[in-house]
Design an enzyme around this catalytic site. Sequence first.
Site, PDB file in Angstrom:
ATOM      1  N   ARG A  94      35.499  35.841  36.415  1.00 49.91           N
ATOM      2  CA  ARG A  94      34.829  34.462  35.657  1.00 49.91           C
ATOM      3  C   ARG A  94      34.273  35.137  34.242  1.00 49.91           C
ATOM      4  O   ARG A  94      33.728  36.430  34.308  1.00 49.91           O
ATOM      5  CB  ARG A  94      33.823  33.836  36.582  1.00 49.91           C
ATOM      6  CG  ARG A  94      34.518  33.375  37.847  1.00 49.91           C
ATOM      7  CD  ARG A  94      35.798  32.583  37.982  1.00 49.91           C
ATOM      8  NE  ARG A  94      35.782  31.611  36.890  1.00 49.91           N
ATOM      9  CZ  ARG A  94      36.977  30.823  36.323  1.00 49.91           C
ATOM     10  NH1 ARG A  94      38.285  31.250  37.136  1.00 49.91           N
ATOM     11  NH2 ARG A  94      36.897  29.863  35.609  1.00 49.91           N
ATOM     12  N   ASN A 124      30.681  45.531  32.701  1.00 47.65           N
ATOM     13  CA  ASN A 124      32.049  44.950  32.617  1.00 47.65           C
ATOM     14  C   ASN A 124      32.989  46.453  32.430  1.00 47.65           C
ATOM     15  O   ASN A 124      32.667  47.075  31.489  1.00 47.65           O
ATOM     16  CB  ASN A 124      32.264  44.318  31.891  1.00 47.65           C
ATOM     17  CG  ASN A 124      33.804  43.584  32.237  1.00 47.65           C
ATOM     18  OD1 ASN A 124      34.043  43.210  33.228  1.00 47.65           O
ATOM     19  ND2 ASN A 124      34.854  43.132  31.252  1.00 47.65           N
ATOM     20  N   HIS A 133      36.796  46.839  31.829  1.00 51.08           N
ATOM     21  CA  HIS A 133      37.836  46.161  31.383  1.00 51.08           C
ATOM     22  C   HIS A 133      39.014  47.114  30.757  1.00 51.08           C
ATOM     23  O   HIS A 133      38.899  48.086  30.375  1.00 51.08           O
ATOM     24  CB  HIS A 133      37.416  45.454  30.083  1.00 51.08           C
ATOM     25  CG  HIS A 133      38.583  44.802  29.247  1.00 51.08           C
ATOM     26  ND1 HIS A 133      38.935  43.560  29.654  1.00 51.08           N
ATOM     27  CD2 HIS A 133      39.519  44.746  28.271  1.00 51.08           C
ATOM     28  CE1 HIS A 133      40.061  43.086  28.976  1.00 51.08           C
ATOM     29  NE2 HIS A 133      40.223  43.763  28.307  1.00 51.08           N
TER      30      HIS A 133
END
Length: 219
Positions: free
Chosen positions: A98, A114, A116
Amino acid sequence: MKSKNIRLAFYVTGSALRLLKLLKRNSVVIKDTVLVVNDDIPDVRLNALLSKNDIPYIEVNYRDLGLISDQKNIFISNLLLEKFNEYDIDYCFCFGGRILKGNLLRVYKNRIINFHPSILPSFPGIKSIDQALHKTSFLLGNTAHFIDEGIDTGPVIMQSILHRKKYATYESILGLQIPMIEQIYRWIIDNRLITINNSVDIKGADYTQTIFYPKLEVK
């Protein structure tokens, strides 16, 4: 240099196999993990490992909650903020699906990291590996970055890179995130990760290496 005591959280989506592999092999990370939040179908092996180590685990089922689209982003952001405050979280490592937003990003600025699966700024957003393969990218890889209000636009901490010829499956790329997590966590507990003017610097890290693909053969 004295290491800090860190209270670590993970926000994941789905089976979270990277987290499962990480916690199985790294005793320091599992010792410091005090909260895991999963907002999709979990893996029973992860549940068992967390239960064995008395790590609080929260599952979110959006369907049961009747949430759609951006409502999910708002709900998980508010839930994470509430739980991070409750458990006094220092940092969160994120593999979630999300888009985080709102007060969470202000209160925990430069503390939610994060991972990625692309070499940002190329291929932000979803299905980044598929995007890179479709564009026949010469290089593939991962980026660890702090989450900000944009989509994969926060300050970059670290990247891992491999040539397209080494790609076999998604795991060829995603598997590189595990040593990245371990390295970044070591920098955190050694108090070496510094953010100034929206740029990350690792105190004492070596930024000098240059890599050629293919490898240079001339001298």
